[in-house]
Write a protein that holds these residues in place. Sequence first.
Motif, PDB file in Angstrom:
ATOM      1  N   LYS A   1     -46.454 -70.073 -43.361  1.00 30.62           N
ATOM      2  CA  LYS A   1     -45.107 -69.813 -43.084  1.00 30.62           C
ATOM      3  C   LYS A   1     -44.934 -68.764 -42.194  1.00 30.62           C
TER       4      LYS A   1
ATOM      5  N   ASP B   1     -34.656 -67.977 -49.884  1.00 35.03           N
ATOM      6  CA  ASP B   1     -34.638 -69.392 -49.527  1.00 35.03           C
ATOM      7  C   ASP B   1     -35.570 -70.388 -50.426  1.00 35.03           C
ATOM      8  N   GLU B   2     -36.822 -69.953 -50.485  1.00 43.10           N
ATOM      9  CA  GLU B   2     -37.786 -70.846 -51.147  1.00 43.10           C
ATOM     10  C   GLU B   2     -37.268 -71.008 -52.945  1.00 43.10           C
ATOM     11  N   ASN B   3     -36.856 -70.017 -53.490  1.00 40.62           N
ATOM     12  CA  ASN B   3     -36.211 -70.066 -54.731  1.00 40.62           C
ATOM     13  C   ASN B   3     -34.923 -71.106 -54.870  1.00 40.62           C
ATOM     14  N   SER B   4     -34.208 -71.060 -53.924  1.00 42.35           N
ATOM     15  CA  SER B   4     -33.138 -72.252 -53.633  1.00 42.35           C
ATOM     16  C   SER B   4     -33.506 -73.407 -53.512  1.00 42.35           C
ATOM     17  N   ARG B   5     -34.610 -73.814 -52.638  1.00 43.35           N
ATOM     18  CA  ARG B   5     -35.029 -75.143 -52.603  1.00 43.35           C
ATOM     19  C   ARG B   5     -35.784 -75.675 -54.033  1.00 43.35           C
ATOM     20  N   GLN B   6     -36.497 -74.648 -54.473  1.00 40.49           N
ATOM     21  CA  GLN B   6     -37.063 -75.208 -55.856  1.00 40.49           C
ATOM     22  C   GLN B   6     -35.944 -75.296 -56.827  1.00 40.49           C
ATOM     23  N   LYS B   7     -34.982 -74.637 -56.958  1.00 38.82           N
ATOM     24  CA  LYS B   7     -33.952 -74.777 -58.023  1.00 38.82           C
ATOM     25  C   LYS B   7     -33.231 -76.128 -57.618  1.00 38.82           C
ATOM     26  N   LEU B   8     -33.113 -76.608 -56.262  1.00 37.76           N
ATOM     27  CA  LEU B   8     -32.392 -77.795 -55.816  1.00 37.76           C
ATOM     28  C   LEU B   8     -33.408 -79.057 -56.229  1.00 37.76           C
ATOM     29  N   ASP B   9     -34.884 -78.720 -55.986  1.00 42.22           N
ATOM     30  CA  ASP B   9     -35.696 -79.782 -56.373  1.00 42.22           C
ATOM     31  C   ASP B   9     -35.685 -80.073 -57.908  1.00 42.22           C
ATOM     32  N   TRP B  10     -35.601 -79.007 -58.753  1.00 41.95           N
ATOM     33  CA  TRP B  10     -35.768 -79.112 -60.230  1.00 41.95           C
ATOM     34  C   TRP B  10     -34.440 -79.800 -60.690  1.00 41.95           C
TER      35      TRP B  10
ATOM     36  N   LEU C   1     -43.954 -75.992 -53.722  1.00 44.82           N
ATOM     37  CA  LEU C   1     -42.484 -75.953 -53.996  1.00 44.82           C
ATOM     38  C   LEU C   1     -42.216 -74.531 -55.250  1.00 44.82           C
TER      39      LEU C   1
END
Length: 275
Positions: free
Chosen positions: A5, A143-152, A274
Amino acid sequence: MAKSKIIEVQQVTISLTDFHGEDYICITDMAKAKTDESRAADVIKNWIRTRTTLEFLGTWEKIYNPDFKVVEFDHFKTQAGLPSFVLSPTQWVEKTNAIGIFSKAGRYGGTYAHKDIAFEFGSAISAEFKLYLIKEFQRLKEDENSRQKLDWNLQRTLAKVNYTIHTDAIKERLIPEKLTGKQTSLVYASEADLLNMALFGKTAADWRAENPDANGNMRDDATLEQLVVLSNPESINAVLIRQGLNQSERLTQLNQIAITQMTSLVNNANLKNLK
């Protein structure tokens, strides 16, 4: 090793990668903030050969690396500061079995260090650079945590939608006409626990007994992998119900499907990214 990254600190592009589940930062890229690219390796060598740096690296390895060779470390430490003492990251790793630093070739090649060590190396660049590095790293993780939460949440919604399909199949094939509401709910509970047993190895009641203080239910407590797998057996069970299979036959098939899919998911590199 996961794909690298990128973050940018004071107009310097810096690569990061995942190594054994931990974040490692390219200190070769960081060194370019202090000198040109051709001399980045020299900056790292000059940093690693000092007694202060070696004591920091050795302490970190003692805490996190049970296979660290302390005797070799002590040998380096006695030479630190001598004009004749030269040490490269590769020599450090080979002699001490260190895990806090490693080098790799390729497009994102260079010397990488665990984030704890990389932040310490940032002090060798400048205090200002170090602070901006930490700030950009924290922004990336947020940002990664936000994407993971959205995917969950997306997978949670998918599981709920598929469960609706599943309950429709129960109404069609399993629930006799004119049953009372209580009788209907008992049939639903039985089929829900069929899926719970296939994936979790326990019923909802078993889970509540094991987790009396938990908020929500066992599906609220499920992992991302479990939610992904759960969305599939619900649809498959609906098909098996329409085919007329009894619960015992369906449970056997659903359990095997859950085992196969979970095994595939836990080894899936894209899903790991993720996390």
